[in-house]
Write a protein that holds these residues in place. Structure first.
Motif, mmCIF file in Angstrom:
data_model
loop_
_atom_site.group_PDB
_atom_site.id
_atom_site.type_symbol
_atom_site.label_atom_id
_atom_site.label_comp_id
_atom_site.label_asym_id
_atom_site.label_seq_id
_atom_site.Cartn_x
_atom_site.Cartn_y
_atom_site.Cartn_z
ATOM 1 N N VAL A 172 25.909 37.372 39.265
ATOM 2 C CA VAL A 172 26.982 38.150 38.626
ATOM 3 C C VAL A 172 26.403 39.038 37.521
ATOM 4 C CG1 VAL A 172 29.154 37.987 37.343
ATOM 5 C CG2 VAL A 172 28.690 36.402 39.221
ATOM 6 N N GLN A 175 24.949 41.981 39.153
ATOM 7 C CA GLN A 175 25.988 42.966 39.534
ATOM 8 C C GLN A 175 26.390 43.796 38.318
ATOM 9 O OE1 GLN A 175 29.285 40.739 41.167
ATOM 10 N NE2 GLN A 175 28.032 40.010 42.867
ATOM 11 N N ASN A 496 36.134 34.789 35.665
ATOM 12 C CA ASN A 496 35.548 34.990 36.994
ATOM 13 C C ASN A 496 35.065 36.441 37.141
ATOM 14 O OD1 ASN A 496 37.730 36.694 38.219
ATOM 15 N ND2 ASN A 496 38.936 34.879 37.716
ATOM 16 N N PRO A 497 34.151 36.672 38.093
ATOM 17 C CA PRO A 497 33.544 38.006 38.219
ATOM 18 C C PRO A 497 34.557 39.110 38.556
ATOM 19 C CG PRO A 497 32.535 36.447 39.781
ATOM 20 C CD PRO A 497 33.512 35.664 38.967
ATOM 21 N N GLN A 498 35.608 38.745 39.286
ATOM 22 C CA GLN A 498 36.610 39.758 39.637
ATOM 23 C C GLN A 498 37.287 40.296 38.387
ATOM 24 O OE1 GLN A 498 36.383 36.727 41.114
ATOM 25 N NE2 GLN A 498 35.689 37.340 43.146
ATOM 26 N N LYS A 499 37.514 39.402 37.427
ATOM 27 C CA LYS A 499 38.172 39.836 36.189
ATOM 28 C C LYS A 499 37.213 40.717 35.368
ATOM 29 C CE LYS A 499 41.618 39.456 33.033
ATOM 30 N NZ LYS A 499 42.253 38.329 32.354
ATOM 31 N N GLN A 501 35.143 42.821 36.633
ATOM 32 C CA GLN A 501 35.253 44.151 37.254
ATOM 33 C C GLN A 501 36.563 44.815 36.842
ATOM 34 O OE1 GLN A 501 34.996 43.051 41.382
ATOM 35 N NE2 GLN A 501 32.776 42.731 41.309
ATOM 36 N N TYR A 502 37.629 44.067 36.904
ATOM 37 C CA TYR A 502 38.951 44.617 36.568
ATOM 38 C C TYR A 502 38.995 45.139 35.133
ATOM 39 C CZ TYR A 502 43.910 44.531 35.335
ATOM 40 O OH TYR A 502 45.152 44.864 34.860
ATOM 41 N N TYR A 538 34.810 52.845 44.199
ATOM 42 C CA TYR A 538 35.049 51.425 43.867
ATOM 43 C C TYR A 538 35.494 50.680 45.133
ATOM 44 C CZ TYR A 538 35.660 52.788 38.831
ATOM 45 O OH TYR A 538 35.538 53.260 37.564
ATOM 46 N N VAL A 543 34.893 46.525 44.784
ATOM 47 C CA VAL A 543 35.103 45.926 43.461
ATOM 48 C C VAL A 543 36.569 46.019 43.047
ATOM 49 C CG1 VAL A 543 32.746 46.385 42.682
ATOM 50 C CG2 VAL A 543 34.554 48.040 42.138
ATOM 51 N N HIS A 544 36.927 45.194 42.106
ATOM 52 C CA HIS A 544 38.284 45.212 41.537
ATOM 53 C C HIS A 544 38.327 46.225 40.406
ATOM 54 C CE1 HIS A 544 39.759 41.465 43.489
ATOM 55 N NE2 HIS A 544 38.463 41.390 43.713
ATOM 56 N N TYR A 545 39.448 46.870 40.238
ATOM 57 C CA TYR A 545 39.592 47.805 39.118
ATOM 58 C C TYR A 545 41.062 47.981 38.795
ATOM 59 C CZ TYR A 545 40.415 51.164 42.952
ATOM 60 O OH TYR A 545 40.880 51.794 44.075
#
Ligand code: ACM
Length: 550
Positions: A172, A175, A496-499, A501-502, A538, A543-545
């Motif tokens: 992570v 990334q 978490n990694p998604q957050k 990115q967001y 993105y 990825v999340h955004y």
């Protein structure tokens, strides 16, 4: 020369449609396009020609990207003048900040010349932004003819990741570093120690990670919380993993600055070695009713110090004793060979002074050293650490509280409580990295309708984009002390990694333009228009955004 090259290509293509839109972020210093659309096609038969030496990092990054996103890589050759090629070379471009490059795309292919290796790498990032935002079935990547001349405005373009509140594995972190690279940023500030976890292996003090790397639970909900989740949580990086990350970053021309927090935010280290506190026999305080069951049992059983389970600022901090200085010097001794960066970040923020006020040892030390206030005691603390770090050939960076009680002689200041600290430090002829909460705290909410748990605050995209890192109060000479800026991602509410990115996208994209592109020509509407293409990218990256920023 470039202009002639372009017009020749135009004559050769004979297209009549309007030029393909090129949307590059950060906005290049100079970008020219032919009036009519024309494109070069990169395909698996295109060759990467290394006309200069030491270009492997650029080649590897581009091939890695092509493989991940489009499913193929390019062969390399040293033969100059090959047709259907992407040629990489050097050309002298005198710019105050390293990383200048120029680039042309025409019927012969792509030509990227950097002032140095880093410049070529940034040319590669621009090339990546010319590639289609959808994966074509036939592996033919059409890119528009362009002619670009580009260089960065600031020498420090960074982001910080807090791995103390929540731990993120090496993959992570890599990334996160890739995202910096794709945005032409060059500093990764790695916040490695916190009240809630010590994340870097120190061989001389194994309990730092055995004990300090894990907590017995975490508060649930927004501070002060509703209860404790009673889940053991933690993790740390071995020194081999640290080396791996530093190398990975260096291959992307990113310098890793480690942060070892002192004298505050040190509960995890104190849990491992209670003698670091002025009050080793006083149990750790967790806000009322929020302590985990395990910690309650351990404290009932005689354990005194625990790794923090709540967020915030805590009174139990490093005692300025010889035991602590020896400990910190030993930690620095292990840090120095791991991080080639010129800087070590020593924290310095949010250190309550109550413990020092109550400690007979501290009061005696103040008397002995002629220190009138606890702020001066903090300056003494930081000054000693600075001297040690300087003796190792490195310099310190600290949060702007290090101004209080007198700035250490060679310190660089990170201005986070607004711009005031940065202004004051620059006026004292100290270097500054601007990281004000008001513009670059990416843990703040980016919408008033945020439906996930965040720390608070409101930092919409337009505000980030509108940031000017050199405060108007500074003279041009003082302004030169502003090395650049950095966004901070504190992770109390990012698990978490998604957050991650967001929270960083699209604000990191806006920040990249603030730190790279010329001040003149800044235009939010134009940025928003270019961002539409970035959103598609993105999506291509998966990825999340935050999607409603425009
Ligand atoms: C900070 O946000 N406490 C530097």
């Amino acid at each position: 020369m470039k202009r002639i090259g372009l017009s020749l290509c135009l004559a050769a293509t004979g297209f009549t449609s309007i030029a393909q839109t090129v949307n590059i972020i950060p906005r290049p210093v100079e970008l020219r396009q032919p009036k009519i659309a024309a494109s070069f096609t990169i395909s698996p038969s295109t060759v990467l020609v290394l006309e200069g030496t030491n270009l492997e990092n650029s080649v590897n990054f581009l091939n890695g990207y092509l493989k991940n996103v489009y499913g193929f890589t390019l062969k390399t050759s040293k033969k100059a003048g090959s047709p259907n090629s992407i040629a990489l070379n050097y050309e002298r471009m005198d710019n105050a900040v390293p990383g200048a490059y120029k680039m042309t795309v025409n019927n012969k292919g792509v030509y990227i010349a950097g002032d140095n290796e880093q410049g070529v790498f940034y040319g590669i990032q621009t090339l990546i932004q010319l590639l289609p935002t959808e994966k074509p079935a036939d592996s033919k990547l059409k890119i528009a003819y362009v002619s670009i001349k580009d260089y960065p405005r600031f020498g420090y373009r960074g982001m910080m990741l807090d791995v103390g509140r929540h731990f993120f594995p090496v993959e992570v972190v890599k990334q996160f570093i890739d995202n910096l690279a794709l945005h032409k940023m060059n500093y990764f500030h790695w916040h490695l120690t916190e009240d809630q976890g010590w994340r870097i292996e120190i061989k001389k003090y194994p309990k730092l990670t055995e004990v300090g790397g894990f907590r017995n639970g975490t508060i649930v909900g927004h501070f002060p919380g509703t209860n404790n989740d009673n889940l053991n949580y933690g993790g740390f990086y071995t020194q081999d993993q640290i080396k791996e990350v530093v190398k990975y970053a260096a291959e992307r021309y990113i310098t890793v600055i480690p942060e070892i927090e002192l004298p505050g935010h040190s509960s995890a280290a104190i849990a491992a070695y209670p003698q670091l506190s002025c009050f080793p026999d006083t149990p750790t305080v967790v806000p009322k009713g929020m302590m985990s069951e395990t910690s309650k049992q351990q404290i009932a059983g005689g354990r005194v110090k625990i790794v923090q389970e709540s967020w915030g600022v805590f009174r139990d901090v490093y005692c300025p004793s010889e035991y602590t200085f020896k400990f910190l010097q030993d930690v620095i001794d292990e840090l120095v060979p791991l991080f080639p960066a010129k800087y070590i970040h020593i924290g310095g923020d949010e250190c309550p002074k109550e413990a020092w006020k109550e400690s007979a040892f501290c009061q005696g030390l103040m008397k002995e050293k002629g220190l009138k206030t606890e702020h001066e005691l903090q300056s003494y603390f930081i000054g000693r650490i600075e001297k040690y770090i300087n003796s190792k050939g490195k310099q310190i960076i600290g949060w702007d509280e290090i101004l209080e009680g007198g700035l250490a002689p060679n310190a660089t200041v990170m201005s986070w409580r607004g711009e005031k600290g940065g202004i004051e430090a620059a006026k004292q002829n100290h270097d500054v990295v601007m990281t004000p909460t008001t513009y670059v705290y990416f843990d703040y909410s980016q919408t008033k309708k945020e439906d996930s748990l965040v720390i608070g605050g409101f930092l919409p995209l337009e505000k980030v984009y509108g940031y000017e890192p050199i405060p108007a109060e500074l003279t041009p000479e003082q302004g030169k002390h502003v090395l650049g800026g950095q966004a901070n991602l504190w992770t109390e509410y990012i698990a978490n990694p998604q957050k991650i990115q967001y929270m960083i996208f699209p604000r990191a994209t806006a920040l990249s333009e603030v730190l790279w592109s010329p001040k003149a020509g800044k235009d939010f509407a134009d940025f928003q228009r270019r961002l539409e293409t970035q959103y598609k990218r993105y999506d291509l990256w998966g990825v999340h955004y935050y999607k409603a920023a425009n």
